[in-house]
Write an enzyme that holds these catalytic residues in place. Structure first.
Site, PDB file in Angstrom:
ATOM      1  N   ASP A 477       0.752  -1.254   0.000  1.00 22.00           N
ATOM      2  CA  ASP A 477       0.000   0.000   0.000  1.00 22.00           C
ATOM      3  C   ASP A 477       0.786   1.310   0.000  1.00 22.00           C
ATOM      4  OD1 ASP A 477      -1.682  -2.118   0.373  1.00 22.00           O
ATOM      5  OD2 ASP A 477      -2.830  -1.247   1.982  1.00 22.00           O
ATOM      6  N   GLU A 707      -1.233  -8.727  12.709  1.00 22.94           N
ATOM      7  CA  GLU A 707      -1.082  -8.315  11.306  1.00 22.94           C
ATOM      8  C   GLU A 707       0.371  -7.921  10.995  1.00 22.94           C
ATOM      9  OE1 GLU A 707      -3.545  -4.987  10.251  1.00 22.94           O
ATOM     10  OE2 GLU A 707      -3.320  -5.326   8.099  1.00 22.94           O
TER      11      GLU A 707
HETATM   12  C1  6A9 Z   1     -10.394  -2.059   5.119  1.00 26.14           C
HETATM   13  C2  6A9 Z   1     -11.945  -2.069   6.987  1.00 26.14           C
HETATM   14  C3  6A9 Z   1     -14.508  -2.618   9.350  1.00 26.14           C
HETATM   15  C4  6A9 Z   1      -3.681  -4.575   3.724  1.00 26.14           C
HETATM   16  O1  6A9 Z   1      -4.482  -8.581   4.360  1.00 26.14           O
HETATM   17  C5  6A9 Z   1      -5.312  -7.947   3.453  1.00 26.14           C
HETATM   18  C6  6A9 Z   1      -4.651  -6.666   2.953  1.00 26.14           C
HETATM   19  C7  6A9 Z   1      -3.335  -6.999   2.251  1.00 26.14           C
HETATM   20  O2  6A9 Z   1      -3.600  -7.673   1.051  1.00 26.14           O
HETATM   21  C8  6A9 Z   1      -2.519  -5.787   1.934  1.00 26.14           C
HETATM   22  O3  6A9 Z   1      -1.270  -6.192   1.444  1.00 26.14           O
HETATM   23  N1  6A9 Z   1      -4.442  -5.745   4.064  1.00 26.14           N
HETATM   24  C9  6A9 Z   1      -2.328  -4.923   3.160  1.00 26.14           C
HETATM   25  O4  6A9 Z   1      -1.600  -3.787   2.834  1.00 26.14           O
HETATM   26  C10 6A9 Z   1      -5.688  -5.382   4.780  1.00 26.14           C
HETATM   27  C11 6A9 Z   1      -6.658  -4.609   3.934  1.00 26.14           C
HETATM   28  C12 6A9 Z   1      -7.890  -4.276   4.666  1.00 26.14           C
HETATM   29  C13 6A9 Z   1      -8.795  -3.436   3.811  1.00 26.14           C
HETATM   30  C14 6A9 Z   1     -10.179  -3.336   4.375  1.00 26.14           C
HETATM   31  C15 6A9 Z   1     -11.801  -1.917   5.532  1.00 26.14           C
HETATM   32  C16 6A9 Z   1     -13.247  -2.634   7.343  1.00 26.14           C
HETATM   33  O5  6A9 Z   1     -13.769  -1.903   8.407  1.00 26.14           O
END
Ligand code: 6A9
Length: 737
Positions: A477, A707
């Site tokens: 990101d 995480e």
């Molecule tokens: C947000 C929140 C209740 C971000 O692990 C999933 C992803 C990865 O693929 C990515 O590399 N995460 C990492 O930078 C989490 C993304 C979460 C987005 C959702 C909404 C809901 O609120």
């Protein structure tokens, strides 16, 4: 059919469903009856706001058995399930829910357990009552399941039970079940500090839906801990082959057998005991695997997408998806590049399961060859995501990690049998055209302007309120890229992903005898794996690091400005009069710069490899006692916020997926002949230790996998539990990459 029923609702603390568009869905809720202050705190969907001290799967075999422990304040709930595939309509399952007081906590607590059964599709549900009008279970039917019977049993500790009630009704509110139950719980009486609440007990006579068939039945048991109850689902189609019902002692026995099988297989696969890990580490390893398997969900629905063709968000085709999920509490749904990491672990446990899940994912590919990055399928999934995050754009990629998992699967199969069986060959034959389309989509949509380069699409030139425009497609990101997004950009991580991708596609094309394609990929591989070319495009002689290239200056800051209405805004500004942006190497340093090494693209004798290994070990850059930071401590963007409300994410914290790739690459370079073998070996031993111990210690301290981890303290942060890629720690323990 195998794996038809499962704990495929990872977004709730416990719930069984089956595969298929519309399922019979079941779930658990509970609350403590003391301590309510007139307000009941129902637990249902996994939520960080519940602040539970700990929960997760301790054993789970990914198909027929699982045991979860949930620690609430002062007491614990256990959920056990076993499934049995007998008969032609999906088979049977049994569930045991039990509660107990935690050692050292006050006794005499009272709780309410509620188990519900809902019919998403058409079909019928009928409450079953005994001669005294007590609820004993449910009978029902649906197209998919034919006739079934569900018994609810509380016999084993009935002296503790104060109240049993049920509610049978028709509702469209499956996805706000907690609100539905709160609205239907009425206070019945208070005794000392305990308040009793109860469901209606039957079907409310004034139910406005009373002309409709029941589609939801809830059963409530309130009593003094320890109470437990069992739910036994039996498919009528299996009546002839079922020797006896799996309840009570039979259930206890079956759970014990499956548990023993799980333990045995776990040691066979990961050999933690044999390599000298103590019992705490083994339990931790089991929790890593089990919580990943228990995080698998089945979803059905369509994504919302936009594209050049449809400027307004439209529905993608409707499809099912069986997938792992990164975090049951915070993002319980499928993410494309996360899934490749999940499958790297899962395929070491159960090849078939992994192959099945990957096939589901590749079926999501559209005619253009695109696979949406985040899968928000169906009403239940959508109910968890703010509207502005739901829409997916058909230019946005996500790293093709699934091919890492496929590669691992294929190697495993070939190691076992030398030649693929007919069935497995067919699997890869069926997958090949999809992977080929996916590759071509990448190769055409993510090409850079300079020949041989690639560019992640989706960095917005308009994102002037961000310190650095995000690159969501890359998965990293807010990792800093060129300061001024432009079509001239070239991303080194993407070029490396593409190189690994063609390498694998070539291997696969040969396996499935696609001659023409094999030649095509061989050519691509020859040009992409040319290290001189890679160096020319991405090696910065000044810093001696692999870098992105683009319109860049390091002299940018977020500045406070007032707009015409006098509001305070932040915008990105160049803060040096001399050093405006120009086309150059982007001299940030962190995970992105390691990619030629991570994808094993450098020859063992490469002096660039030597430099990367040196950089890896420097505490002023990435090295910490807890694992490798995402961004160098000396980097101008280290721990910088991207906007005033957007904290650093891939700008310092330690991420386990990337540490896994580093450990894996070190393992590769310590195993091949070359001048840097010793250095790689030394770093391998240290880094593996650091990462394993960080995740382990935090698990012991907090009860969770996290995480990411703070590079200063090693403390877990962000979403938890996070048994997505953080679970890869198990492969590091097993040294099985
Ligand atoms: C947000 C929140 C209740 C971000 O692990 C999933 C992803 C990865 O693929 C990515 O590399 N995460 C990492 O930078 C989490 C993304 C979460 C987005 C959702 C909404 C809901 O609120």
């Amino acid at each position: 059919m195998n794996r038809f029923w499962g704990s495929y609702r990872p977004q709730v603390y416990f719930g069984m469903r089956h595969k298929g568009q519309k399922s019979l869905i079941t779930g658990l809720m509970w609350f403590a009856n003391d301590n309510t202050n007139g307000q009941i705190q129902i637990r249902h969907e996994c939520s960080m706001a519940d602040k539970l001290p700990k929960y997760g799967w301790y054993s789970h075999d990914g198909s027929s058995y699982g045991r979860q422990q949930i620690t609430d304040f002062g007491y614990e709930i256990k959920t056990d399930f076993v499934t049995r595939s007998i008969g032609d309509y999906g088979g049977d399952w049994s569930v045991r829910i039990s509660s107990s007081i935690l050692p050292g906590s006050p006794k005499n607590r009272e709780i309410t357990l509620i188990f519900y059964v809902g019919q998403e599709g058409t079909g019928e549900l009928f409450p079953e009552l005994d001669d005294d009008y007590n609820f004993t279970g449910i009978t029902g039917n649906s197209n998919r399941l034919k006739n079934f019977k569900i018994a609810f049993r509380t016999a084993s500790s009935s002296q503790n039970i104060k109240l049993r009630r049920y509610l049978s009704t028709n509702t469209p509110y499956f996805y706000s079940m907690k609100e539905f139950v709160s609205a239907n719980m009425r206070p019945i009486k208070s005794e000392r500090n305990v308040r009793y609440y109860g469901l209606f007990d039957g079907r409310p006579t004034n139910d406005p839906t009373k002309s409709l068939a029941d589609n939801l039945i809830l059963y409530q048991v309130t009593g003094r801990i320890p109470i437990e109850f069992e739910i036994i689902y039996e498919s009528q189609a299996a009546d002839n082959v079922r020797a006896y019902p799996v309840l009570d002692n039979a259930l206890t026995h079956l759970i014990k057998t499956r548990q023993e099988e799980f333990n045995k297989k776990f040691e066979e696969k990961f050999k933690l005991g044999a390599s000298g890990f103590n019992n705490d580490y083994i339990q931790f390893g089991k929790a890593a695997l089990s919580s990943t398997l228990g995080g698998i969900g089945y979803f059905h629905g369509e994504s919302k997408v936009i594209s050049e063709f449809f400027k307004d968000a439209t529905d993608y085709f409707e499809a099912p998806l069986l997938t792992g999920t990164p975090s049951r509490s915070f993002f319980p749904r499928g993410f494309l590049w996360d899934e490749g990491f999940h499958q790297l672990l899962i395929c070491k446990w159960d090849l078939d399961l992994s192959m099945e899940i990957i096939a589901y994912w590749l079926d999501l590919i559209n005619a253009e060859g695109w696979i949406p990055r985040e899968q928000i399928l169906g009403d239940e999934a959508r109910s968890r995501v703010p509207a502005k995050f739901i829409v997916q754009n058909n230019r946005i990629a996500n790293p093709p990690t699934l091919m890492l998992a496929l590669h691992s699967i294929q190697s495993e199969l070939e190691a076992k049998n030398k030649k693929l069986s007919k069935e497995h060959r067919l699997y890869f034959q069926l997958l090949f055209p999809k992977l080929h389309a996916w590759f071509n989509w990448f190769n055409s949509t993510q090409r850079g302007n300079i020949p041989g380069t690639f560019r992640w699409q989706g960095r917005s030139e308009e994102a002037v309120n961000e310190l650095n425009a995000k690159t969501l497609a890359s998965g990293l990101d807010d990792y800093p890229r060129a300061s001024h997004p432009s079509v001239a950009e070239a991303h080194v991580d993407l070029r490396c992903w593409m190189t690994a991708f063609v390498g694998y596609m070539h291997h696969l094309a040969v396996t499935v005898d696609k001659r023409k394609e094999a030649i095509y990929y061989a050519r691509q591989f020859v040009s992409l794996s040319d290290v001189l070319e890679l160096d020319r495009l991405h090696w910065s002689p000044r810093t001696e690091t692999y870098c992105d290239y683009g319109n860049h200056t390091k002299y940018v800051k977020l500045k406070k400005v007032l707009n015409a209405q006098g509001q305070v805004l932040y915008t990105r500004r160049v803060v040096s009069s001399k050093k405006g942006p120009s086309l150059r190497f982007v001299h940030h340093f962190g995970y992105v710069n390691l990619f030629p090494f991570l994808m094993h693209l450098l020859p063992a004798s490469s002096t660039n490899l030597k430099k990367i290994l040196e950089d890896l070990s420097k505490p002023e850059l990435l090295w910490t006692d807890y694992g490798l930071r995402s961004l160098a401590k000396t980097d101008t963007f280290y721990f910088k916020w991207n906007t005033e409300s957007d904290p650093p994410y891939w700008r310092g914290p330690i991420w386990i997926n990337m540490n896994f790739l580093v450990v894996r690459a070190l393992h590769f370079y310590r195993s091949v002949k070359g001048p840097y073998k010793e250095v790689a070996n030394d770093l391998y031993i240290k880094l593996r230790n650091n990462v394993v111990n960080t995740v382990f210690k935090e698990y012991q301290r907090t009860g969770y996998f996290w995480e990411n981890y703070d590079p200063q303290t090693g403390k877990g942060q962000g979403a938890h539990p996070f048994n997505g890629w953080t679970s890869l720690v198990l492969l590091m323990m097993a040294e099985n990459y």
